[in-house]
Motif scaffolding. Sequence first.
Motif, PDB file in Angstrom:
ATOM      1  N   THR B 155      -4.491  -2.200 -11.087  1.00 49.89           N
ATOM      2  CA  THR B 155      -3.411  -2.438 -10.027  1.00 49.89           C
ATOM      3  C   THR B 155      -2.104  -1.549 -10.565  1.00 49.89           C
ATOM      4  O   THR B 155      -1.373  -1.719  -9.476  1.00 49.89           O
ATOM      5  CB  THR B 155      -3.254  -3.946  -9.836  1.00 49.89           C
ATOM      6  OG1 THR B 155      -2.724  -4.398 -11.051  1.00 49.89           O
ATOM      7  CG2 THR B 155      -4.312  -4.628  -9.267  1.00 49.89           C
ATOM      8  N   THR B 156      -2.191  -1.019 -11.428  1.00 50.84           N
ATOM      9  CA  THR B 156      -1.134  -0.182 -11.841  1.00 50.84           C
ATOM     10  C   THR B 156      -1.264   1.226 -11.305  1.00 50.84           C
ATOM     11  O   THR B 156      -2.453   1.526 -10.821  1.00 50.84           O
ATOM     12  CB  THR B 156      -0.573  -0.135 -13.337  1.00 50.84           C
ATOM     13  OG1 THR B 156      -1.560   0.464 -14.133  1.00 50.84           O
ATOM     14  CG2 THR B 156      -0.454  -1.446 -13.815  1.00 50.84           C
ATOM     15  N   ARG B 157      -0.477   2.119 -11.683  1.00 50.86           N
ATOM     16  CA  ARG B 157      -0.740   3.605 -11.707  1.00 50.86           C
ATOM     17  C   ARG B 157      -1.882   3.844 -12.384  1.00 50.86           C
ATOM     18  O   ARG B 157      -1.912   3.338 -13.787  1.00 50.86           O
ATOM     19  CB  ARG B 157       0.499   4.427 -12.191  1.00 50.86           C
ATOM     20  CG  ARG B 157       1.672   4.479 -11.269  1.00 50.86           C
ATOM     21  CD  ARG B 157       2.540   5.643 -11.355  1.00 50.86           C
ATOM     22  NE  ARG B 157       3.223   5.227 -12.632  1.00 50.86           N
ATOM     23  CZ  ARG B 157       4.226   4.624 -12.747  1.00 50.86           C
ATOM     24  NH1 ARG B 157       5.132   3.801 -12.033  1.00 50.86           N
ATOM     25  NH2 ARG B 157       4.825   4.524 -14.009  1.00 50.86           N
ATOM     26  N   VAL B 158      -2.896   4.558 -12.273  1.00 43.33           N
ATOM     27  CA  VAL B 158      -3.866   4.903 -12.885  1.00 43.33           C
ATOM     28  C   VAL B 158      -3.698   5.757 -14.374  1.00 43.33           C
ATOM     29  O   VAL B 158      -4.622   5.781 -15.122  1.00 43.33           O
ATOM     30  CB  VAL B 158      -5.012   5.743 -12.263  1.00 43.33           C
ATOM     31  CG1 VAL B 158      -5.642   4.994 -11.072  1.00 43.33           C
ATOM     32  CG2 VAL B 158      -4.578   7.349 -11.859  1.00 43.33           C
ATOM     33  N   THR B 159      -2.394   6.296 -14.221  1.00 38.35           N
ATOM     34  CA  THR B 159      -2.058   7.017 -15.572  1.00 38.35           C
ATOM     35  C   THR B 159      -1.154   6.058 -16.445  1.00 38.35           C
ATOM     36  O   THR B 159      -0.580   6.524 -17.471  1.00 38.35           O
ATOM     37  CB  THR B 159      -1.114   8.277 -15.220  1.00 38.35           C
ATOM     38  OG1 THR B 159      -0.157   7.829 -14.193  1.00 38.35           O
ATOM     39  CG2 THR B 159      -2.048   9.416 -14.500  1.00 38.35           C
ATOM     40  N   GLY B 205      -0.486   5.333  -8.333  1.00 38.93           N
ATOM     41  CA  GLY B 205      -0.108   6.569  -9.067  1.00 38.93           C
ATOM     42  C   GLY B 205      -0.369   7.951  -8.309  1.00 38.93           C
ATOM     43  O   GLY B 205      -0.602   8.661  -9.116  1.00 38.93           O
ATOM     44  N   ARG B 206      -0.311   7.858  -6.921  1.00 41.65           N
ATOM     45  CA  ARG B 206      -0.704   9.309  -6.255  1.00 41.65           C
ATOM     46  C   ARG B 206       0.346  10.181  -6.922  1.00 41.65           C
ATOM     47  O   ARG B 206       0.165  11.212  -6.810  1.00 41.65           O
ATOM     48  CB  ARG B 206      -0.492   8.983  -4.985  1.00 41.65           C
ATOM     49  CG  ARG B 206      -1.829   9.084  -4.358  1.00 41.65           C
ATOM     50  CD  ARG B 206      -1.856   9.031  -2.602  1.00 41.65           C
ATOM     51  NE  ARG B 206      -0.763   8.164  -2.221  1.00 41.65           N
ATOM     52  CZ  ARG B 206      -0.954   7.212  -1.649  1.00 41.65           C
ATOM     53  NH1 ARG B 206      -1.901   6.663  -1.421  1.00 41.65           N
ATOM     54  NH2 ARG B 206       0.109   6.523  -0.984  1.00 41.65           N
ATOM     55  N   SER B 265       3.032   4.732  -6.502  1.00 40.72           N
ATOM     56  CA  SER B 265       3.315   4.176  -7.695  1.00 40.72           C
ATOM     57  C   SER B 265       2.321   3.007  -8.103  1.00 40.72           C
ATOM     58  O   SER B 265       1.267   3.283  -7.725  1.00 40.72           O
ATOM     59  CB  SER B 265       4.511   3.642  -7.801  1.00 40.72           C
ATOM     60  OG  SER B 265       5.047   3.212  -9.319  1.00 40.72           O
ATOM     61  N   HIS B 266       2.747   1.879  -8.606  1.00 39.35           N
ATOM     62  CA  HIS B 266       1.947   0.738  -8.777  1.00 39.35           C
ATOM     63  C   HIS B 266       1.295   0.148  -7.457  1.00 39.35           C
ATOM     64  O   HIS B 266       1.943   0.323  -6.373  1.00 39.35           O
ATOM     65  CB  HIS B 266       2.747  -0.250  -9.681  1.00 39.35           C
ATOM     66  CG  HIS B 266       3.270   0.173 -10.956  1.00 39.35           C
ATOM     67  ND1 HIS B 266       2.387   0.660 -11.838  1.00 39.35           N
ATOM     68  CD2 HIS B 266       4.358   0.214 -11.300  1.00 39.35           C
ATOM     69  CE1 HIS B 266       3.333   0.904 -12.839  1.00 39.35           C
ATOM     70  NE2 HIS B 266       4.475   0.682 -12.658  1.00 39.35           N
ATOM     71  N   MET B 267       0.291  -0.403  -7.469  1.00 39.18           N
ATOM     72  CA  MET B 267      -0.260  -1.205  -6.138  1.00 39.18           C
ATOM     73  C   MET B 267       0.963  -2.082  -6.002  1.00 39.18           C
ATOM     74  O   MET B 267       1.483  -2.679  -6.865  1.00 39.18           O
ATOM     75  CB  MET B 267      -1.592  -1.631  -6.172  1.00 39.18           C
ATOM     76  CG  MET B 267      -2.660  -0.424  -6.290  1.00 39.18           C
ATOM     77  SD  MET B 267      -4.425  -0.782  -6.579  1.00 39.18           S
ATOM     78  CE  MET B 267      -4.566  -1.611  -5.034  1.00 39.18           C
TER      79      MET B 267
END
Lengths: 268, 506
Positions: B155-159, B205-206, B265-267
């Motif tokens: 649920t955060t940025r994938v990075t 995290g787009r 950013s984060h979900m």
Amino acid sequence: MRSDSESQPEGPPRRGAAAVVLTVVITVVIWRALEVPGDAASALQRTDGLTALETLEPRATPRLSETQAFSSPAWPGAASRPSLSATYLRSVRGAVDEVFVLHRDAARVSWQSPDSGRRVDFEQHGLDPRRVLSQLSVRDEGVVLDLALGDAASDPSAASWADCSLGGFTVQELTALRPTEATREAFGVEFRELRAVGEHEALREVWWNAELEVALEWRRVDASGEVRQVLQDLQRPARAGELRDPVERHPEWRRLDFADWLDEVSEG
Amino acid sequence: MLARSLHPAPKSPRFSIPGRLGLTAWLACALPCGSFAQEATRPEARNAIFFVGDGMGISTVTAARVFSVGVDGQLALDTMPFHALSRTASSDSITADSAATMSAMITGVSTNNGVISMGAESEPADFNMDGDGPPATTLFELAKAAGKRIGVVTTTRVTHATPAACYAHGNHRDAENDFALQALPTDASYNPALLGGLDLLAGGGRRQFLDASMTDEEGEAGRRSDGRDLRAEFQAANYEYVWNAEQWSALGVEQLPVLALFNSSHMEYEHDRALDLGGEPSLVELTLKAVELLEASADDNGWLLLVEAGRIDHAHHGGNAFRALRETEQLDRAVEAASAAVNLEETLVLVTADHSHGFVLAGYPLRPLEELPYKPRDWDEGFATGSARDRLLDVAYHLNARTGEVRAARDANGVPYTALLYASGPGSRTAARVDPREDKANGWFGAEPTGPRDPNYRQEAHVPLSSETHGGEDVSLYGVGAGSHRVRGTLSNTEIFQVMRRALGL
């Protein structure tokens, strides 16, 4: 039949026996050290004999959250209001007086609290004009913090483009008030009194100019006291430069997510 | 099938170190030893799901139980048959951060705070400028080499630190733009240990995939400075790209590999998810679709999936227990749903936290009135109604054993207080304490809470800090399914890697 070793008489251990014992000890030590996971090694040995599959038991208890669905606030229509800078004195429950400045034009809104060194800048969302993108600038920290939609929406008066343009109350609250005949003039503008119909409305009173869509004064009352905001200065259009993007206004400041900033300051 | 053609048949990873008896003899000969003892047994688990609740300390789980299912209720976590404690200290800190702890759990190698899947010889950002050590092999890299499908969901940025530690390496967690490139098979800085690549990468995290001059699907600008649009580059590398819940739910197995980026950013927090412009899937929906896709695409070699509930941590940092507990509840629901969806005879399910928080449930709050085994003689109006959740969040109510009356518990100055508190953070009140039910100060993002049951109430904190801090105590590790019996005792977090590695036969 007894083995030869068992028939050995008692006496001082021979060098060969000591070597065997030492080898066994070293082997056991190394074996245990290699067994993974370390502290679970004995547990593993204890449980390896089991059929090592257990499944979840049915979870019988209902969730308390089943009926707690989040309801999105109503999104008022997009608004394009006259450009202005309005300086207020805000009295919070008789304990605090603070300056609050509202800057506004057709595409941006800014709430400034000079005493605290904090400022929230709102930008009308490019894809959904009902929504806002918001950033919190913290002078002492030298940061511009991006707020998530949910972060900003926690404050109903910042939840939408139309709401944040009012600077302290919501469109829904405003439209629930009823106009009276009373008017006041200040800064060359006439303001009409709007009053709450019942005693249960938190927003009790607003002196309002519908053309400029700006308040001369408003008063909110709840169980913990009264918040009152009174206009001290009104400029049209908004003061130059106040509605620039905060990243452009403070190019030397760092820009990051609010959530990441919390992570960062927490972890040093 | 497209996905299969992108992922060449794996070589079975077999270390050259012999089995246990041979190894013992080998070591007895004082030869150099390796850290991987390979058992000559077939893998117990074909698949594994590793759930991580970021910041989900034991007090958070207990509070989430009361919050979600009541004092005597059972979370899905409570029904898992194997349990251990996990120590969380990093190589340089008693209280660790997510970068170090996830690196430890997913590589078996302890490292320093801030470092992503590198050894302890790598200082954060290489401040000594003496260079970094080698990268530490991750479980995902081993799984890929063994022919497994691999997926990362967060649920955060994938990075962000936790997901990045699965597929990237670096000396500082902030290098998120670089981590995005390490997952892109056509980029020069691609992590070659991923072979054909991640089969599934989903979360927020787009902005780490877009140049600052570009605007994403939800109208927000990118954060790259290299002019690149990695969404397009992933698509050129045969990834299916989706960005909203509707697209996610429509994904079919033929569309793997998948890159799903639901937010700039984060979900959003689960509590705020309905606000999202494009629509975000819940953690349960993320998890179930990921399991469905990986299972449908995998051959006999199976699959490995990380599921992170990353925003428990963020809500705690912000001093808001309500959101932290909603996030924890979502994780528990995802565990429940996933455990029901997989075959536990061939799937290992582990759940743990990377670290705790300075969050306490204290103050002897009574259960709800209808749950009490006695009838008090009298009680405050505020105690008359309410669920276990209300009793958890509200001011604490005590029984006066002399009078039989239930009253709000009060501090030394006669002011009521809540049972949920933080040791530090933004919930610190600068003025004298007031009754939490009348405390309008310091709400979540300027909100004026209606009291401690309000979702925007920030619990009081002792030490005034802008951000609440992590806790250093041990956290829980739960296990069910194939190979979960090794979840016992008190483990170092590096040993969680070994539990999964051994179960999967890697």
